[in-house]
Structure formats: C-alpha cells, structure tokens
Design a protein around this motif. Structure first.
Motif, PDB file in Angstrom:
ATOM      1  N   ASP A 136       4.345   9.815   3.770  1.00  0.00           N
ATOM      2  CA  ASP A 136       4.321   9.277   5.126  1.00  0.00           C
ATOM      3  C   ASP A 136       4.076   7.770   5.158  1.00  0.00           C
ATOM      4  O   ASP A 136       3.965   7.183   6.232  1.00  0.00           O
ATOM      5  CB  ASP A 136       3.228   9.975   5.950  1.00  0.00           C
ATOM      6  CG  ASP A 136       3.545  11.441   6.212  1.00  0.00           C
ATOM      7  OD1 ASP A 136       4.747  11.777   6.287  1.00  0.00           O
ATOM      8  OD2 ASP A 136       2.605  12.245   6.336  1.00  0.00           O
ATOM      9  N   VAL A 137       3.976   7.153   3.987  1.00  0.00           N
ATOM     10  CA  VAL A 137       3.683   5.725   3.886  1.00  0.00           C
ATOM     11  C   VAL A 137       4.978   4.970   3.594  1.00  0.00           C
ATOM     12  O   VAL A 137       5.791   5.428   2.783  1.00  0.00           O
ATOM     13  CB  VAL A 137       2.648   5.472   2.765  1.00  0.00           C
ATOM     14  CG1 VAL A 137       2.392   3.976   2.562  1.00  0.00           C
ATOM     15  CG2 VAL A 137       1.338   6.200   3.088  1.00  0.00           C
ATOM     16  N   PRO A 138       5.228   3.809   4.234  1.00  0.00           N
ATOM     17  CA  PRO A 138       6.442   3.035   3.952  1.00  0.00           C
ATOM     18  C   PRO A 138       6.580   2.720   2.466  1.00  0.00           C
ATOM     19  O   PRO A 138       5.583   2.486   1.771  1.00  0.00           O
ATOM     20  CB  PRO A 138       6.239   1.760   4.781  1.00  0.00           C
ATOM     21  CG  PRO A 138       5.334   2.170   5.901  1.00  0.00           C
ATOM     22  CD  PRO A 138       4.416   3.198   5.317  1.00  0.00           C
ATOM     23  N   ALA A 139       7.825   2.696   1.997  1.00  0.00           N
ATOM     24  CA  ALA A 139       8.092   2.544   0.563  1.00  0.00           C
ATOM     25  C   ALA A 139       7.507   1.256  -0.009  1.00  0.00           C
ATOM     26  O   ALA A 139       6.997   1.250  -1.142  1.00  0.00           O
ATOM     27  CB  ALA A 139       9.602   2.589   0.307  1.00  0.00           C
ATOM     28  N   ASP A 140       7.542   0.157   0.753  1.00  0.00           N
ATOM     29  CA  ASP A 140       7.006  -1.093   0.218  1.00  0.00           C
ATOM     30  C   ASP A 140       5.498  -1.015   0.029  1.00  0.00           C
ATOM     31  O   ASP A 140       4.949  -1.571  -0.932  1.00  0.00           O
ATOM     32  CB  ASP A 140       7.381  -2.283   1.108  1.00  0.00           C
ATOM     33  CG  ASP A 140       6.890  -2.132   2.542  1.00  0.00           C
ATOM     34  OD1 ASP A 140       6.599  -0.992   2.968  1.00  0.00           O
ATOM     35  OD2 ASP A 140       6.794  -3.152   3.244  1.00  0.00           O
ATOM     36  N   GLU A 141       4.823  -0.277   0.902  1.00  0.00           N
ATOM     37  CA  GLU A 141       3.377  -0.098   0.753  1.00  0.00           C
ATOM     38  C   GLU A 141       3.074   0.814  -0.432  1.00  0.00           C
ATOM     39  O   GLU A 141       2.084   0.618  -1.143  1.00  0.00           O
ATOM     40  CB  GLU A 141       2.772   0.468   2.035  1.00  0.00           C
ATOM     41  CG  GLU A 141       2.844  -0.484   3.224  1.00  0.00           C
ATOM     42  CD  GLU A 141       2.200   0.086   4.466  1.00  0.00           C
ATOM     43  OE1 GLU A 141       1.312   0.951   4.342  1.00  0.00           O
ATOM     44  OE2 GLU A 141       2.591  -0.331   5.574  1.00  0.00           O
ATOM     45  N   VAL A 142       3.918   1.826  -0.639  1.00  0.00           N
ATOM     46  CA  VAL A 142       3.740   2.707  -1.800  1.00  0.00           C
ATOM     47  C   VAL A 142       3.891   1.898  -3.086  1.00  0.00           C
ATOM     48  O   VAL A 142       3.078   2.017  -4.016  1.00  0.00           O
ATOM     49  CB  VAL A 142       4.754   3.859  -1.775  1.00  0.00           C
ATOM     50  CG1 VAL A 142       4.714   4.638  -3.092  1.00  0.00           C
ATOM     51  CG2 VAL A 142       4.470   4.799  -0.613  1.00  0.00           C
ATOM     52  N   ARG A 143       4.918   1.067  -3.154  1.00  0.00           N
ATOM     53  CA  ARG A 143       5.138   0.265  -4.366  1.00  0.00           C
ATOM     54  C   ARG A 143       3.964  -0.688  -4.612  1.00  0.00           C
ATOM     55  O   ARG A 143       3.553  -0.913  -5.761  1.00  0.00           O
ATOM     56  CB  ARG A 143       6.447  -0.522  -4.250  1.00  0.00           C
ATOM     57  CG  ARG A 143       7.682   0.359  -4.321  1.00  0.00           C
ATOM     58  CD  ARG A 143       8.956  -0.479  -4.241  1.00  0.00           C
ATOM     59  NE  ARG A 143      10.149   0.343  -4.221  1.00  0.00           N
ATOM     60  CZ  ARG A 143      10.747   0.838  -5.293  1.00  0.00           C
ATOM     61  NH1 ARG A 143      10.234   0.589  -6.500  1.00  0.00           N
ATOM     62  NH2 ARG A 143      11.838   1.568  -5.191  1.00  0.00           N
ATOM     63  N   ALA A 144       3.414  -1.254  -3.528  1.00  0.00           N
ATOM     64  CA  ALA A 144       2.259  -2.152  -3.685  1.00  0.00           C
ATOM     65  C   ALA A 144       1.052  -1.381  -4.211  1.00  0.00           C
ATOM     66  O   ALA A 144       0.310  -1.878  -5.075  1.00  0.00           O
ATOM     67  CB  ALA A 144       1.933  -2.814  -2.341  1.00  0.00           C
ATOM     68  N   LEU A 145       0.854  -0.161  -3.716  1.00  0.00           N
ATOM     69  CA  LEU A 145      -0.248   0.677  -4.202  1.00  0.00           C
ATOM     70  C   LEU A 145      -0.070   0.979  -5.687  1.00  0.00           C
ATOM     71  O   LEU A 145      -1.018   0.865  -6.479  1.00  0.00           O
ATOM     72  CB  LEU A 145      -0.319   1.967  -3.389  1.00  0.00           C
ATOM     73  CG  LEU A 145      -1.442   2.964  -3.708  1.00  0.00           C
ATOM     74  CD1 LEU A 145      -1.810   3.782  -2.467  1.00  0.00           C
ATOM     75  CD2 LEU A 145      -1.049   3.928  -4.832  1.00  0.00           C
ATOM     76  N   LEU A 146       1.136   1.376  -6.062  1.00  0.00           N
ATOM     77  CA  LEU A 146       1.404   1.714  -7.470  1.00  0.00           C
ATOM     78  C   LEU A 146       1.210   0.501  -8.383  1.00  0.00           C
ATOM     79  O   LEU A 146       0.746   0.638  -9.523  1.00  0.00           O
ATOM     80  CB  LEU A 146       2.823   2.252  -7.619  1.00  0.00           C
ATOM     81  CG  LEU A 146       3.134   3.557  -6.875  1.00  0.00           C
ATOM     82  CD1 LEU A 146       4.609   3.910  -7.026  1.00  0.00           C
ATOM     83  CD2 LEU A 146       2.247   4.700  -7.365  1.00  0.00           C
ATOM     84  N   ALA A 147       1.539  -0.688  -7.864  1.00  0.00           N
ATOM     85  CA  ALA A 147       1.340  -1.907  -8.657  1.00  0.00           C
ATOM     86  C   ALA A 147      -0.149  -2.164  -8.883  1.00  0.00           C
ATOM     87  O   ALA A 147      -0.548  -2.673  -9.944  1.00  0.00           O
ATOM     88  CB  ALA A 147       1.984  -3.098  -7.952  1.00  0.00           C
ATOM     89  N   ARG A 148      -0.971  -1.801  -7.884  1.00  0.00           N
ATOM     90  CA  ARG A 148      -2.419  -2.006  -8.028  1.00  0.00           C
ATOM     91  C   ARG A 148      -3.051  -0.992  -8.972  1.00  0.00           C
ATOM     92  O   ARG A 148      -3.929  -1.323  -9.764  1.00  0.00           O
ATOM     93  CB  ARG A 148      -3.106  -1.915  -6.651  1.00  0.00           C
ATOM     94  CG  ARG A 148      -2.793  -3.059  -5.713  1.00  0.00           C
ATOM     95  CD  ARG A 148      -3.684  -3.029  -4.490  1.00  0.00           C
ATOM     96  NE  ARG A 148      -3.523  -1.827  -3.682  1.00  0.00           N
ATOM     97  CZ  ARG A 148      -2.666  -1.707  -2.668  1.00  0.00           C
ATOM     98  NH1 ARG A 148      -1.866  -2.719  -2.367  1.00  0.00           N
ATOM     99  NH2 ARG A 148      -2.598  -0.594  -1.963  1.00  0.00           N
ATOM    100  N   THR A 149      -2.622   0.270  -8.867  1.00  0.00           N
ATOM    101  CA  THR A 149      -3.283   1.342  -9.630  1.00  0.00           C
ATOM    102  C   THR A 149      -2.658   1.597 -10.989  1.00  0.00           C
ATOM    103  O   THR A 149      -3.308   2.132 -11.881  1.00  0.00           O
ATOM    104  CB  THR A 149      -3.239   2.667  -8.842  1.00  0.00           C
ATOM    105  OG1 THR A 149      -1.868   3.079  -8.683  1.00  0.00           O
ATOM    106  CG2 THR A 149      -3.879   2.513  -7.470  1.00  0.00           C
TER     107      THR A 149
END
Length: 266
Positions: free
Chosen positions: A162-175
């Motif tokens: 349910d999260v926009p793809a750009d926000e998902v990619r930013a999360l994955l880059a952090r974790t």
C-alpha cells in the motif's frame, strides 16, 4: 484519508452528527490532530482552516491549548507540528491494539488451524503486536514485540504493497535486503514487482522467505487507525496452495471484522 475534506475523520463525522452528547471543542481538537497526521505531521493554520471549515480564530484557540498541553508544538517557521507527548499515547495504544485483536486472531486459528499474527509497520520495520498459536504440535511461534525487516515477511509485504514504489525503494535503500533464507527476495526491482502482484491479488505470501519450510499468508486490515496486517503461518506441508484457496477468504473476512471493531466507538 485525505486532508482536503471537512468530513472525513471520525471526529468530524461525530461533530456533523451533533456530537452525540460529546464536548464540541474536544471533538474539534482531535479532528485537528488527525488532520495534522494526514498532512504529514506539520501544517499551517490556514491549511487547517481550509480543510476543516473552522474559522481561524477557533483553530488558533484550539492549537494554543494543544501546544500548552504538549500535544502540538509551534515550529520556528510558525507552522504547527505534532508534539512529543503524543508518542507515549501512541505507544500505549499500539500495545492495546494487539489486545483488542486477540479474539479475532483466536477466531482465525479456529477457522484455519494455523498460528495467527498481527503486525504493524513501525518506521522501517515490522513489529508483531499479537499472536494466537495453533493447537498443532508442529506450529510457528513469533514473539510479540519482535521486529523484523518487512521484505522477507508476509505481513511486511502486505503492508508495503500500500506504499508508493518510490517510498518502498527508499526504505529498502535504508535497511538493505539481507537474505533470511535462499528464497528471500533481495533485489529491489523484483520486490517492487512482487508488491504489484500483491496489490492485484489482495494478499501476500511468504513462501519460506523468512524461515525455510514455513509459509505465511497475510492481508492488511482495511481502514486501520495505523497500518496493520494479520496473517497465518504454518508448515509448508499444511499451508499448501490448495489450503491457501480456503484460507484467504477467511483472512479477509476476519480483517474486515477487526476493521469494524477498531472503528467502533467504545
């Protein structure tokens, strides 16, 4: 929820219905807090006036009170932000959320025979807030309070769908995307594509991605006050694709029931 409508929050709805015997100023204050949260936590008075329909003097008076109580703070740029005292309330409410969910998870266990879980998205992590174990001798245990990265779990994938793809990619880059097992998705493009499939299907599957031999099926709780998902998990030999066809409708039904319960005034 959108912050552009003046009748889209629970407190606004109550006010529109005459307050049901409540205190109007209190309902308005909570409505403003919800609108601030919807807007990302920081707003100007004119934005609150436009979205709520309340006059600026009324909003200013309410915000002064919220500031004095520590629930809102005024920023150097004169805008208003949610205050730190809300953190303690939110943490306590999150713990209670698991308590309220337990009867519904117990019903899920009764219907499916597998361990049922509830999890929230907290920052970049998934935190498990409730579990009811299966009666089977071979069953899954996830400690309540355990935190995991979302990319390798059914509940995490359901929540991120349910999260926009750009926000998902930013999360994955952090974790990062460490592999919990050989089946964990560790490529961001493949993971985003997986989330697209989950959105289309309406449910997520963890097929030995967190633990070899364990399958998990998960759905989000619609209209939850905070992003939440419920799941069942069990041995892959029991949670087969054939069993999945039977379990998914049950998961969705329990999620809808829980959604109604969470929205219902005490």
């Amino acid at each position: 929820m959108s912050s552009s409508s003046s009748a889209n929050t629970p407190s606004a709805t109550r006010a529109a219905n005459g307050g049901a015997g409540g205190v109007q100023s209190l309902e308005r204050a909570f409505d403003l807090l919800e609108r601030m949260a919807d807007a990302g936590g920081e707003v100007g008075l004119s934005e609150l006036s436009a979205s709520s329909g309340l006059p600026l003097p009324t909003i200013h008076r309410l915000m002064r009170t919220l500031v004095s109580c520590g629930y809102v703070r005024q920023q150097p740029n004169r805008r208003y932000a949610l205050g730190p005292r809300l953190i303690r309330l939110g943490e306590s409410a999150s713990r209670l959320l698991g308590t309220w969910a337990r009867p519904y998870l117990a019903e899920l266990v009764e219907a499916t025979g597998e361990t049922a879980n509830m999890a929230l998205l907290d920052g970049d992590e998934v935190v498990y807030v409730a579990q009811v174990p299966s009666r089977h001798s071979m069953r899954m245990f996830t400690e309540v309070g355990r935190r995991v990265l979302p990319h390798s779990t059914g509940v995490g994938k359901a929540l991120l769908a349910d999260v926009p793809a750009d926000e998902v990619r930013a999360l994955l880059a952090r974790t990062g995307m460490p592999a919990a097992t050989e089946k964990t998705i560790t490529d961001p493009d493949a993971f985003v594509a997986e989330l697209e499939r989950i959105r289309a299907a309406g449910y997520a599957v963890d097929d030995s991605e967190q633990e070899i031999g364990v399958r998990c099926l998960a759905v989000t709780v619609p209209d939850s006050p905070t992003a939440a998902a419920i799941s069942i998990s069990g041995p892959a030999g029991r949670v087969t694709e054939a069993a999945q066809e039977r379990i998914i409708p049950v998961l969705r039904d329990i999620a809808r029931q829980l959604s109604v319960a969470l929205a219902r005034p005490a």
